[in-house]
Design an enzyme around this catalytic site. Structure first.
Site, PDB file in Angstrom:
ATOM      1  N   LYS A  48      -4.010   3.424   3.028  1.00 61.40           N
ATOM      2  CA  LYS A  48      -5.096   2.525   2.614  1.00 61.40           C
ATOM      3  C   LYS A  48      -6.342   3.305   2.210  1.00 61.40           C
ATOM      4  CE  LYS A  48      -3.375  -1.299   5.398  1.00 61.40           C
ATOM      5  NZ  LYS A  48      -3.390  -1.894   6.744  1.00 61.40           N
TER       6      LYS A  48
ATOM      7  N   LYS B  60       0.832  -1.226   0.000  1.00 56.05           N
ATOM      8  CA  LYS B  60       0.000   0.000   0.000  1.00 56.05           C
ATOM      9  C   LYS B  60       0.849   1.252   0.000  1.00 56.05           C
ATOM     10  CE  LYS B  60       0.550  -1.661   4.178  1.00 56.05           C
ATOM     11  NZ  LYS B  60       0.356  -2.999   4.655  1.00 56.05           N
TER      12      LYS B  60
ATOM     13  N   ASP C   4      -0.281   4.283   8.007  1.00 60.40           N
ATOM     14  CA  ASP C   4      -0.663   3.077   7.256  1.00 60.40           C
ATOM     15  C   ASP C   4      -2.141   3.165   6.838  1.00 60.40           C
ATOM     16  OD1 ASP C   4      -0.302  -0.019   6.721  1.00 60.40           O
ATOM     17  OD2 ASP C   4      -2.067   0.158   8.011  1.00 60.40           O
TER      18      ASP C   4
ATOM     19  N   ILE D 121      -9.371  -9.542   3.247  1.00 60.27           N
ATOM     20  CA  ILE D 121     -10.748  -9.126   2.918  1.00 60.27           C
ATOM     21  C   ILE D 121     -10.810  -8.689   1.458  1.00 60.27           C
ATOM     22  CG2 ILE D 121     -12.607  -7.501   3.472  1.00 60.27           C
ATOM     23  CD1 ILE D 121     -11.241  -7.047   6.188  1.00 60.27           C
TER      24      ILE D 121
ATOM     25  N   GLU E  83      -5.113  -6.419  -4.424  1.00 65.09           N
ATOM     26  CA  GLU E  83      -6.139  -6.781  -3.440  1.00 65.09           C
ATOM     27  C   GLU E  83      -5.586  -6.834  -2.013  1.00 65.09           C
ATOM     28  OE1 GLU E  83      -9.723  -7.491  -4.144  1.00 65.09           O
ATOM     29  OE2 GLU E  83      -9.363  -6.833  -2.107  1.00 65.09           O
TER      30      GLU E  83
ATOM     31  N   VAL F 226      -4.966  -3.543   0.914  1.00 67.36           N
ATOM     32  CA  VAL F 226      -5.915  -2.988   1.895  1.00 67.36           C
ATOM     33  C   VAL F 226      -6.756  -4.128   2.455  1.00 67.36           C
ATOM     34  CG1 VAL F 226      -7.776  -1.345   2.305  1.00 67.36           C
ATOM     35  CG2 VAL F 226      -6.085  -0.867   0.525  1.00 67.36           C
TER      36      VAL F 226
ATOM     37  N   GLY G 281      -5.906  -6.842   4.086  1.00 63.79           N
ATOM     38  CA  GLY G 281      -5.340  -8.205   4.124  1.00 63.79           C
ATOM     39  C   GLY G 281      -6.181  -9.181   3.320  1.00 63.79           C
TER      40      GLY G 281
END
Ligand SMILES: NC(=O)c1ccc[n+]([C@@H]2O[C@H](COP(=O)([O-])OP(=O)(O)OC[C@H]3O[C@@H](n4cnc5c(N)ncnc54)[C@H](OP(=O)(O)O)[C@@H]3O)[C@@H](O)[C@H]2O)c1
Length: 453
Positions: free
Chosen positions: A223, A123, A219, A154, A147, A150, A152
Site C-alpha cells: 500500500k 494492491k 500488505d 477511505i 481507489e 489502499v 478500503g
C-alpha cells in the site's frame, strides 16, 4: 482506440433529437466480500449518484456456480469463464475483485488489451505489476483505477491524484493495515501478548488463518508503494521498500512506550526530506507520540496523514476494509470512468483524462535505510552492576548518537533493564554503536529496537 460497445438511445431534448449513452456494462471478476458489496451497491442505486442507474452488471466471474450467494443475479450473469468476462465486446468496465496475483494480473492485462477500462481493489497486483499494467493501459487508451486498493473505503487515491497534486508532498504516513492496528490496539488496552491477541483476532475473523501478509507488514508495504508512487510522481520498486512487521512487539515495550508518552503503531511511511533527494519508503512498528494525530487511530480503522506544501497536514480516516466500505471505493472508480465515458465526444475518444490516467514512467530513487535519520527506542538487558549506563553512553557518544532519555527500571532474573530513546540519528551510525554495545561484557541482550516518529 474505441472501447467496448456501449448502448446508445435517441432522446428528444428541447425538440432536438440527440443521442446519449444510457448503459455501461460492468464485468465483475469475483463475488466474495468486495464483489458482493459492489453488486449490492449497484443494485440499490436510489438516493445515490444518478449515474449509477446507467450501469448494468452484465457478467460476474466466480470459481464456483454452486456456492450460495448473498445477491440475486439474473440467470446467465454468473460464469466460471473469466476469460469470457474480459473479452466480451459488450463489457465496458472490468472490475477485478478476485485477489491474489494470478489469474488477477493476466485477466487485468487481457481486459486492457480488449479495450476495457479496469477497476481493481488488488494492491498486491498493482504494487508488483503496476508498471506493466499502466504501460498497457496507456497504450490501449483505457483507465485503470484502484481507489479500493489502499485504505478500503477511505478516498485517498483520487485526492492524491487530483486535489492534493498541486502540492509538493513531504510525507505520507499511514496506518493502512486494519489487522495489525487491531492487534496493537488490543495489546495496548488489555496488556495482552501478541500471540494471544492474534489467536483471538483469527477467531473473530479480523485476521486471516495465514496472517503473514498482515503481521509481517507486507500488505502495508504494497500500500505505501502505491501511495508513494502517487504522492511523489514516480514508480516504486517494491523490493526497495523496507518492511518490518509487528511479531516482535512485546507487551513490555507497549508498557514502556506508554510510560514515555508514546503508543506503538505499524506505520507505513513515504517521505522526502529534501526536494530531489531519494525518498525513504518503509513499514515498521513505530513509537508515535500520544499527541500525534495517528496515535488515536484504533482498532481496524485506517488513517493516512499527508503533509505537503502549501496545504500543510491533511488526514484521511475511516474503515480500511469491509464489504460496504470497500464497495464504496470500487463503485466510485466505476462512477469516475462512467462520467468520463458519458462526456466523451467522437473527437476526444482517444484522449485519456490526465487526472485519471497514470502518467509516471520513471522510478523514484529510494534511499537505503542506513541513510534514514530518525529517533530510536532501544531496550537492553544488562548485568545489574554500576557503570553500565556510562558504558552505553560512551558507545553511543563515540558514534554521535545523543540520548533524549535513559530509564533504568526493574531487575529481572538478576538482569537490569535499561530503556533508551535517542535524538535524531543516522540509522547507520546507530547500527555501528549497537554493534559495539553488543560486544560489551555487561550486555546480556537487546530485546527491542524500534524507531520513534
Ligand atoms: N475484503 C476487504 O475488506 C478488502 C478491502 C480492500 C481491498 N480488498 C481487496 O479486494 C480483493 C477481493 O477481496 P475479497 O475479500 O472480496 O476476496 P474474497 O472474499 O476471497 O472473494 C474472492 C472472489 O473471487 C473469486 N475467485 C478468486 N479466485 C478465483 C479464480 N481463480 N477463478 C474464479 N474466481 C475466483 C471467488 O470465487 P468463489 O466465490 O466462487 O469462491 C470469490 O468470489 C482483494 O484483492 C483484496 O485485497 C479487500
Amino acid at each position: 482506440m474505441l472501447r467496448g460497445v456501449c448502448q446508445y438511445a435517441p432522446t428528444i431534448i428541447f425538440g432536438e433529437l440527440v443521442t446519449r449513452i444510457v448503459t455501461f456494462k460492468v464485468g465483475l471478476l469475483g463475488l466474495g466480500t468486495v464483489g458482493t458489496g459492489t453488486v449490492q451497491l449497484l443494485l440499490d442505486a436510489a438516493g445515490r449518484n444518478p449515474l449509477l442507474q446507467e450501469l448494468e452488471i452484465y457478467r460476474v466471474g466466480v470459481r464456483s456456480l454452486d456456492k450460495s450467494r448473498a445477491v440475486n443475479l439474473p440467470n446467465g450473469v454468473l460464469t466460471t469463464d473469466l476469460d469470457e468476462v474480459v473479452t466480451d465486446p459488450a463489457v465496458d468496465i472490468v472490475v477485478e475483485v478476485l485477489g491474489g496475483l494470478e489469474p488477477a494480473r493476466s485477466l487485468i492485462l487481457k481486459a486492457i488489451n480488449n479495450g476495457k477500462h479496469v477497476v481493481t481493489a488488488n494492491k498486491a497486483v498493482i504494487a508488483r505489476y503496476g508498471d506493466e499494467i499502466f504501460e498497457a493501459a496507456n497504450a490501449a487508451g483505457v483507465y485503470v483505477l484502484l481507489e479500493a486498493a489502499v485504505g478500503g473505503g477511505i478516498p485517498v487515491i483520487q485526492p492524491l491524484k487530483q486535489s492534493l497534486s498541486v502540492n509538493r508532498i513531504h510525507s505520507v504516513t499511514g496506518i493502512v493495515n486494519g489487522t495489525t492496528n487491531y492487534i496493537l490496539t488490543r495489546m495496548q488496552t488489555e496488556g495482552s501478548s501478541f500471540n494471544d491477541v492474534l489467536a483471538d483476532a483469527q477467531k473473530l475473523g479480523y485476521a486471516e488463518a495465514d496472517p503473514t501478509a498482515d503481521v509481517e507488514g507486507l500488505d502495508a508495504a504494497d500500500k505505501i508503494a502505491i501511495l508513494a508512487s502517487l504522492a511523489f510522481g514516480g514508480r516504486i520498486k517494491l523490493q526497495e521498500v523496507y518492511c518490518e512487521g509487528i511479531r516482535s512487539v512485546s507487551k513490555t515495550d507497549i508498557t514502556y512506550a506508554q510510560k514515555l508518552g508514546f503508543v506503538i503503531k505499524l506505520l507505513a511511511i513515504a517521505k522526502r526530506d529534501t526536494p530531489l533527494l531519494p525518498l525513504s519508503v518503509r513499514v515498521h512498528p513505530t513509537l508515535v507520540p500520544q499527541t500525534h494525530p495517528l496515535a488515536n487511530i484504533n482498532g481496524v480503522n485506517n488513517a493516512i496523514l499527508v503533509e505537503g506544501e502549501p496545504v500543510g497536514q491533511v488526514m484521511f480516516f475511516g474503515p480500511g476494509a469491509g464489504a460496504g466500505a470497500t464497495a464504496s471505493a470500487v463503485v466510485s472508480d466505476i462512477l469516475n470512468i462512467t462520467a468520463v465515458l458519458k462526456t466523451k465526444t467522437h473527437e476526444s475518444r482517444d484522449i485519456l483524462h490526465p487526472l485519471l490516467a497514470c502518467s509516471h514512467h520513471d522510478y523514484c530513487a529510494i534511499a537505503p535505510m542506513e541513510e534514514l535519520v530518525t529517533r530510536f527506542y532501544a531496550r537492553f538487558l544488562t548485568q545489574d552492576r554500576p557503570g553500565v549506563i556510562g558504558k552505553l553512553g560512551t558507545c553511543f557518544g563515540d558514534r554521535g548518537v545523543s540520548l533524549e532519555s535513559v530509564v533504568q527500571t526493574g531487575v529481572e532474573q538478576e538482569l537490569a533493564e535499561i530503556v533508551v530513546v535517542t535524538h535524531d540519528v543516522r540509522e547507520g551510525d546507530f547500527g555501528h554503536a549497537l554493534a559495539e554495545i553488543r560486544e560489551l561484557e555487561a550486555i546480556d541482550s537487546i530485546p527491542s529496537l524500534l524507531r520513534v516518529l
